[in-house]
Design a protein around this motif. Structure first.
Motif, PDB file in Angstrom:
ATOM      1  N   LEU A  39       0.807  -1.204   0.000  1.00 22.49           N
ATOM      2  CA  LEU A  39       0.000   0.000   0.000  1.00 22.49           C
ATOM      3  C   LEU A  39       0.843   1.258   0.000  1.00 22.49           C
ATOM      4  CD1 LEU A  39      -0.915   1.072   3.479  1.00 22.49           C
ATOM      5  CD2 LEU A  39      -0.506  -1.358   3.241  1.00 22.49           C
ATOM      6  N   LEU A  40       2.046   1.196   0.538  1.00 22.37           N
ATOM      7  CA  LEU A  40       2.918   2.361   0.593  1.00 22.37           C
ATOM      8  C   LEU A  40       4.340   1.923   0.314  1.00 22.37           C
ATOM      9  CD1 LEU A  40       1.651   4.061   3.844  1.00 22.37           C
ATOM     10  CD2 LEU A  40       1.367   4.939   1.556  1.00 22.37           C
ATOM     11  N   PHE A  78      -2.796   4.394   8.547  1.00 18.32           N
ATOM     12  CA  PHE A  78      -1.888   3.646   7.681  1.00 18.32           C
ATOM     13  C   PHE A  78      -1.170   2.610   8.530  1.00 18.32           C
ATOM     14  CE2 PHE A  78      -0.670   6.731   4.005  1.00 18.32           C
ATOM     15  CZ  PHE A  78      -2.000   6.786   3.627  1.00 18.32           C
ATOM     16  N   ILE A  94       2.728   6.837  -2.398  1.00 19.86           N
ATOM     17  CA  ILE A  94       1.406   6.220  -2.336  1.00 19.86           C
ATOM     18  C   ILE A  94       0.928   5.947  -3.753  1.00 19.86           C
ATOM     19  CG2 ILE A  94      -0.990   6.514  -1.625  1.00 19.86           C
ATOM     20  CD1 ILE A  94      -0.048   8.220   0.648  1.00 19.86           C
ATOM     21  N   GLU A  96      -1.420   2.791  -4.241  1.00 22.09           N
ATOM     22  CA  GLU A  96      -2.611   1.945  -4.219  1.00 22.09           C
ATOM     23  C   GLU A  96      -3.863   2.814  -4.259  1.00 22.09           C
ATOM     24  OE1 GLU A  96      -4.562  -1.623  -1.530  1.00 22.09           O
ATOM     25  OE2 GLU A  96      -2.450  -1.080  -1.255  1.00 22.09           O
ATOM     26  N   ARG A  98      -6.953   2.849  -3.040  1.00 19.53           N
ATOM     27  CA  ARG A  98      -7.693   3.298  -1.860  1.00 19.53           C
ATOM     28  C   ARG A  98      -6.942   4.370  -1.092  1.00 19.53           C
ATOM     29  NH1 ARG A  98      -7.141  -1.715   2.449  1.00 19.53           N
ATOM     30  NH2 ARG A  98      -5.078  -2.444   1.789  1.00 19.53           N
ATOM     31  N   TYR A  99      -5.602   4.302  -1.108  1.00 16.98           N
ATOM     32  CA  TYR A  99      -4.839   5.317  -0.386  1.00 16.98           C
ATOM     33  C   TYR A  99      -4.645   6.590  -1.203  1.00 16.98           C
ATOM     34  CZ  TYR A  99      -4.324   1.800   3.121  1.00 16.98           C
ATOM     35  OH  TYR A  99      -4.619   0.869   4.071  1.00 16.98           O
ATOM     36  N   ARG A 100      -4.771   6.446  -2.538  1.00 17.45           N
ATOM     37  CA  ARG A 100      -4.825   7.660  -3.346  1.00 17.45           C
ATOM     38  C   ARG A 100      -6.140   8.386  -3.076  1.00 17.45           C
ATOM     39  NH1 ARG A 100      -4.577   6.115  -9.057  1.00 17.45           N
ATOM     40  NH2 ARG A 100      -4.481   3.909  -8.537  1.00 17.45           N
ATOM     41  N   MET A 102      -7.675   8.345  -0.239  1.00 18.46           N
ATOM     42  CA  MET A 102      -7.479   8.976   1.061  1.00 18.46           C
ATOM     43  C   MET A 102      -6.691  10.281   0.935  1.00 18.46           C
ATOM     44  SD  MET A 102      -5.870   7.396   4.563  1.00 18.46           S
ATOM     45  CE  MET A 102      -4.182   7.611   4.068  1.00 18.46           C
ATOM     46  N   TYR A 165     -10.474   2.349   3.380  1.00 18.08           N
ATOM     47  CA  TYR A 165      -9.271   2.322   4.216  1.00 18.08           C
ATOM     48  C   TYR A 165      -9.709   2.468   5.666  1.00 18.08           C
ATOM     49  CZ  TYR A 165     -10.124   7.305   3.360  1.00 18.08           C
ATOM     50  OH  TYR A 165     -10.718   8.532   3.217  1.00 18.08           O
TER      51      TYR A 165
END
Length: 281
Positions: A39-40, A78, A94, A96, A98-100, A102, A165
């Protein structure tokens, strides 16, 4: 020769891994992180790319204007295989989806998220540190490069949602006054700094580096932020770092760090003596 083994104090004997202390991280030099989950990932525009953590990353006063400890807010989380300390600098990439998502939300709000330590053996902890985005770069493919700085510590009180997330209600953590009101925290911090300098000096010698005088490591930091800086240098020992992050007493944290550094120094002293007798080893 390998980096010196970090020898935890007896109070940390429940931590089974035998981690290492990287003396280079006590100065403003990079540190690597190879186990970041999908994810990161860290910024890879330069090689190598590292997490930087140095005394200059820490403000002189700790938690100036920070929220009250009884405040409860919602915070996106996170989970990462690292421990972020107040004042430490953390670069991230970043990518992924879903985290983009976010990040788009964060850029329209207060740019803060919670970093919590997670690994396959112990799962996810409930105490973490707020990471505030201080610089960001959005690429054409909607990936983000971030520079974050550790802020307040928090404890997860309730998980609000898990998709897309994690979002949780958190309560703030602050160090309480020590039980021994007469204890000189400044003197204790100075002792810890002395051990750190000795560890760096001997480590440099064992690794064939010049034994130049180590500069001021505290840099006018008060005892509490200095104790967080010391904890951030215990690379390769995330569970010990997590234990230090969770402590709510500056005195206890500094004493634990002092014991760890003293054990490490004893190890280095013995290794140095062996090297003197057997230079080719």
């Amino acid at each position: 020769m390998a980096l010196p083994q970090l020898l935890p104090s007896p109070s940390s004997s429940s931590f089974t891994p035998k981690p290492y202390l990287n003396p280079n991280s006590l100065n403003p030099t990079p540190r690597s992180l190879s186990s970041t989950p999908s994810l990161l990932r860290h910024h890879r525009r330069r090689k190598p790319n590292f997490l930087r953590c140095s005394a200059s990353s820490f403000s002189e006063k700790h938690h100036t204007g920070s929220p009250k400890s009884d405040d409860v807010i919602e915070l996106p989380l996170f989970p990462l295989p690292l421990v972020l300390f107040p004042g430490a600098i953390l670069p991230l990439q970043i990518f992924e989806f879903r985290y983009r998502m976010m990040m788009h939300t964060l850029l329209q709000t207060d740019l803060r998220f919670g970093v919590i330590y997670s690994d396959t053996a112990t799962g996810t902890t409930d105490v973490g540190c707020v990471g505030e985005v201080v610089k960001h770069e959005r690429l054409v493919d909607d990936r983000f490069f971030l520079i974050c700085k550790g802020q307040e510590r928090f404890r997860v009180t309730r998980l609000v949602r898990t998709k897309p997330y994690l979002v949780a209600e958190v309560a703030w953590l602050e160090d309480r006054p020590s039980g021994d009101g007469e204890e000189d925290l400044d003197a204790l911090a100075n002792e810890v700094e002395t051990y750190m300098k000795d560890v760096i000096r001997l480590s440099n010698r064992l690794n064939g580096k010049p034994e130049k005088e180590v500069q001021d490591l505290r840099r006018n930091l008060f005892p509490t932020p200095f104790s967080f800086f010391v904890g951030s240098t215990f690379e390769g020992a995330p569970r010990e770092q997590q234990a230090l992050l969770e402590l709510e007493d500056t005195s206890i944290r500094l004493k634990r760090e002092k014991e760890t550094l003293r054990n490490t120094l004893n190890y280095l002293t013995a290794a140095s003596a062996v090297k003197d007798v057997f230079p080719s080893s």
